[in-house]
Write an enzyme that holds these catalytic residues in place. Structure first.
Site, PDB file in Angstrom:
ATOM      1  N   HIS A  82      -6.093  -0.862  10.546  1.00 15.52           N
ATOM      2  CA  HIS A  82      -6.002  -1.204  11.961  1.00 15.52           C
ATOM      3  C   HIS A  82      -5.326  -0.066  12.700  1.00 15.52           C
ATOM      4  O   HIS A  82      -4.439   0.595  12.155  1.00 15.52           O
ATOM      5  CB  HIS A  82      -5.163  -2.480  12.166  1.00 15.52           C
ATOM      6  N   ALA A 129      -0.137  -0.059 -13.157  1.00 19.60           N
ATOM      7  CA  ALA A 129       0.080  -1.326 -12.460  1.00 19.60           C
ATOM      8  C   ALA A 129       0.987  -1.139 -11.247  1.00 19.60           C
ATOM      9  O   ALA A 129       1.964  -0.396 -11.294  1.00 19.60           O
ATOM     10  CB  ALA A 129       0.707  -2.340 -13.419  1.00 19.60           C
ATOM     11  N   THR A 134      -3.366   6.408  -2.251  1.00 25.29           N
ATOM     12  CA  THR A 134      -3.614   6.862  -0.887  1.00 25.29           C
ATOM     13  C   THR A 134      -4.363   8.195  -0.846  1.00 25.29           C
ATOM     14  O   THR A 134      -4.798   8.616   0.212  1.00 25.29           O
ATOM     15  CB  THR A 134      -2.288   7.026  -0.118  1.00 25.29           C
ATOM     16  N   LYS A 135      -4.472   8.867  -2.017  1.00 25.10           N
ATOM     17  CA  LYS A 135      -5.139  10.169  -2.115  1.00 25.10           C
ATOM     18  C   LYS A 135      -6.017  10.186  -3.363  1.00 25.10           C
ATOM     19  O   LYS A 135      -5.809   9.405  -4.292  1.00 25.10           O
ATOM     20  CB  LYS A 135      -4.107  11.289  -2.214  1.00 25.10           C
TER      21      LYS A 135
END
Length: 164
Positions: A82, A129, A134-135
Site C-alpha cells: 500500500h 524459518a 525483501t531482496k
C-alpha cells in the site's frame, strides 16, 4: 493431472484478473488462501507443496513458484504493498509493487517466511524459518533473518561452516 487441495483451502480470482495455475502433483494443504486481483496471477509448478495456513496474494504483479518447491506452514507472499502518503487513510492509498515474486525450482522456505514484491529466490535456495525476504536470494544459498541475508551457500562443507 493430479492435484491435492485440502479442506478449507480458498482459491479466489477476482473477475477479469490473471490465472491461477497449478501443475501436476501440486499439494495445497488446509487453511491456505490464494488470492488474485488486478494485474496479478499465480502459477505453481509441478511437485510443489504448500503447507497449512499459507497466504499467497497476487495483486499488481504475478507470483511464480517453480517445480519441486517446499513451502512450510504459515508462509506469506505479497506481490503488492500500500502507498503511505501522509494524511491519506491507508484504505484509500493506491496499491504499489516492486515487481513479481519468483521462486525458482527446488527452493525450500521454512515456517513463517514472508516474501515481498520484486523478489527472486534462486534455484535450490533455502530460506530460514521466520525470515522476511525483501531482496533477491541467489541460487543454492541459505538466507535467514529480518530482513533475510545470505549466510552461506549450500555447497559449503561442514568444516567451513564450523570455522565461521
Amino acid at each position: 493431472m493430479h492435484v491435492f487441495i485440502d479442506d478449507r483451502v480458498l482459491i479466489y480470482q477476482e473477475p477479469g484478473c490473471g490465472p491461477v495455475e497449478l501443475g501436476d502433483r501440486v499439494k495445497v494443504f488446509e487453511d491456505t488462501h490464494i488470492m488474485v486481483g488486478p494485474e496479478g496471477g499465480v502459477s505453481i509448478g509441478s511437485g510443489t507443496s504448500i503447507h497449512r495456513g499459507c497466504q499467497i496474494d497476487s495483486y499488481k504483479a504475478p507470483i511464480w513458484v517453480g517445480c519441486g518447491v517446499e513451502i512450510a506452514a504459515r508462509c506469506d507472499f505479497q506481490s503488492f504493498d500500500h502507498g503511505i502518503t501522509p494524511n491519506v487513510p491507508i484504505a484509500k492509498q493506491p496499491l504499489t509493487t516492486k515487481g513479481p515474486i519468483i521462486i525458482e525450482d527446488g527452493a525450500w522456505l521454512g515456517y513463517g517466511v514472508i516474501v515481498l514484491s520484486g523478489v527472486r529466490i534462486g534455484k535450490g535456495a533455502v530460506i530460514g524459518a521466520g525470515s522476511v525476504v525483501t531482496k533477491d536470494v541467489p541460487a543454492g544459498s541459505v538466507a535467514v533473518g529480518v530482513p533475510a541475508r545470505v549466510v552461506r551457500m549450500r555447497s559449503d562443507t561442514e568444516e567451513s561452516i564450523d570455522a565461521e
